[in-house]
Design an enzyme around this catalytic site. Structure first.
Site, PDB file in Angstrom:
ATOM      1  N   ASP A 116      -2.741   3.039   6.539  1.00  0.00           N
ATOM      2  CA  ASP A 116      -4.121   2.599   6.821  1.00  0.00           C
ATOM      3  C   ASP A 116      -4.305   2.190   8.281  1.00  0.00           C
ATOM      4  OD1 ASP A 116      -4.763   3.120   4.233  1.00  0.00           O
ATOM      5  OD2 ASP A 116      -5.028   1.045   3.603  1.00  0.00           O
ATOM      6  N   GLU A 135      -9.151  -0.602  -4.395  1.00  0.00           N
ATOM      7  CA  GLU A 135      -9.051   0.817  -4.780  1.00  0.00           C
ATOM      8  C   GLU A 135      -8.978   1.022  -6.296  1.00  0.00           C
ATOM      9  OE1 GLU A 135      -9.313   3.542  -2.886  1.00  0.00           O
ATOM     10  OE2 GLU A 135      -9.208   2.722  -0.850  1.00  0.00           O
ATOM     11  N   HIS A 158      -0.099   3.747   1.704  1.00  0.00           N
ATOM     12  CA  HIS A 158      -0.472   4.337   2.994  1.00  0.00           C
ATOM     13  C   HIS A 158      -0.337   3.302   4.099  1.00  0.00           C
ATOM     14  CE1 HIS A 158      -2.728   6.353  -0.253  1.00  0.00           C
ATOM     15  NE2 HIS A 158      -2.467   7.453   0.417  1.00  0.00           N
ATOM     16  N   ASP A 179       0.842  -1.190   0.000  1.00  0.00           N
ATOM     17  CA  ASP A 179       0.000   0.000   0.000  1.00  0.00           C
ATOM     18  C   ASP A 179       0.881   1.245   0.000  1.00  0.00           C
ATOM     19  OD1 ASP A 179      -2.027   1.982   0.641  1.00  0.00           O
ATOM     20  OD2 ASP A 179      -3.173   0.427   1.663  1.00  0.00           O
ATOM     21  N   ASP A 235      -3.149  -2.847  -2.504  1.00  0.00           N
ATOM     22  CA  ASP A 235      -3.820  -1.607  -2.879  1.00  0.00           C
ATOM     23  C   ASP A 235      -3.146  -1.080  -4.143  1.00  0.00           C
ATOM     24  OD1 ASP A 235      -4.661   1.118  -3.077  1.00  0.00           O
ATOM     25  OD2 ASP A 235      -5.114   1.131  -0.928  1.00  0.00           O
ATOM     26  N   ASP A 263      -2.910   1.722  -5.269  1.00  0.00           N
ATOM     27  CA  ASP A 263      -2.172   2.978  -5.140  1.00  0.00           C
ATOM     28  C   ASP A 263      -0.718   2.761  -4.706  1.00  0.00           C
ATOM     29  OD1 ASP A 263      -2.126   2.767  -2.312  1.00  0.00           O
ATOM     30  OD2 ASP A 263      -3.853   4.076  -2.066  1.00  0.00           O
TER      31      ASP A 263
END
Length: 326
Positions: free
Chosen positions: A129, A274, A127, A125, A229, A231
């Protein structure tokens, strides 16, 4: 049929209400129409679309947390049932709040054979999270799933399927984050979760980081999975995703490192999240999703040069704008 060759069941997680841009809700349907199932089947595995779990929009007046909490229970049940039926569930999202349902369902299936059974999880990811309602400025659940699975945050997320934490900090590895806030970083540091930032991945290479991560999450657990994810990828490769961040992992390197991981009999589930078809350009992100998932489930061996099928390089394209995820 070996455990590693279980039929793959694609489960749609049609939710966008956990994020500011709700259009990720259309991600599973868009990828299905595009032919993701058939593309994965071409990798030598039996693949079928199972149920699509959708969010209940009638709950929106109560806020995103109510929507995500109710949705997570139904997604957990679908994932649990898939494992009980001896399928390999692959959840297609949808915003990343769906991870609460995905991995709560996996843990429910594992704990059916004993309450002490443990899940290991690799989380790729951009991020962390790991927000809770106390640290999140946006109050959006898609920034909270790791914290919730570790037992921290709103009961609507932490108590899905089972009030006990779903993961132990020692059984989780985060790969590739390059955008985070201080509150979530403090929680992750306090819990001692292993984080391989994007800078570390650039320095070591994704394959080396993934090798360490799998060793950590699979060595002393009863099964492990991967949450991916989109992203995490460079916006050059994946512009159609919920919360883009500049730079990122290149699809070619990621696909090569993930090649064949689903052949591991300890591998119990995966999710890819996502995907925002409204932001996709020339289906670049759909193709990236296919290459990532396809590499994971591929039964074919690498060629004589060590190249995994489907990892050919693409031309670079203009960068996309970056956004954060508080």
């Amino acid at each position: 049929m070996t455990e590693a060759m279980r039929p793959i069941e694609l489960i749609g997680a049609a939710i966008g209400e956990g994020a500011p841009d709700r259009r990720t809700r259309a991600g599973p349907a868009s990828l299905r129409r595009w032919g993701l199932g058939a593309r994965l089947s071409a990798r030598g595995r039996t693949v079928r679309w199972g149920t699509v779990v959708g969010s209940d929009l009638a709950l929106m007046p109560q806020g995103p947390m109510a929507v995500v909490g109710e949705f997570s229970g139904r997604l957990a049940a679908a994932v649990d049932a898939s494992i009980v039926s001896r399928h390999l569930p692959v959840v297609i999202g949808g915003d990343h709040s769906c991870a609460v349902g995905t991995w709560s369902g996996v843990v429910a299936a594992l704990r059916r054979d004993g309450p002490g059974r443990r899940l290991g999880l690799v989380w790729v990811d951009a991020h962390l999270d790991a927000h809770t309602p106390e640290t999140s400025l946006s109050q959006m659940p898609h920034g909270m799933p790791i914290a919730a699975l570790l037992g921290h945050g709103a009961p609507a997320l932490t108590e899905v399927a089972d009030p006990a934490p779903k993961l132990r900090p020692s059984d989780v590895v985060l790969i590739g984050p390059r955008s985070w806030e201080s509150g979530e970083a403090a929680l992750i540091e306090r819990l001692g979760v292993r984080v391989m930032t994007h800078d570390e991945v650039v320095r070591r290479g994704f394959a080396d980081c993934m090798h360490e991560a799998v060793a950590r999450v699979s060595g002393d657990t009863d099964g492990w999975g991967l949450s991916f994810d989109l992203d995490a990828l460079d916006p050059l490769d994946a512009p159609g995703t919920g919360s883009r961040v500049a730079r990122g992992l290149r699809t070619t390197e990621v696909a090569a490192a993930l090649h064949g991981i689903a052949r591991d009999p300890r591998f119990v589930a995966a999710e890819l999240v996502e995907y925002n078809p409204s932001l996709d350009r020339e289906r670049l992100t759909a193709e990236a999703a296919d290459r990532v998932l396809g590499a994971m489930v591929d039964r074919r061996e690498r060629d004589a040069y060590g190249t995994a099928p489907g990892t050919e390089r693409r031309a670079r394209r203009p960068p996309a704008a970056a956004t954060g995820r508080p």
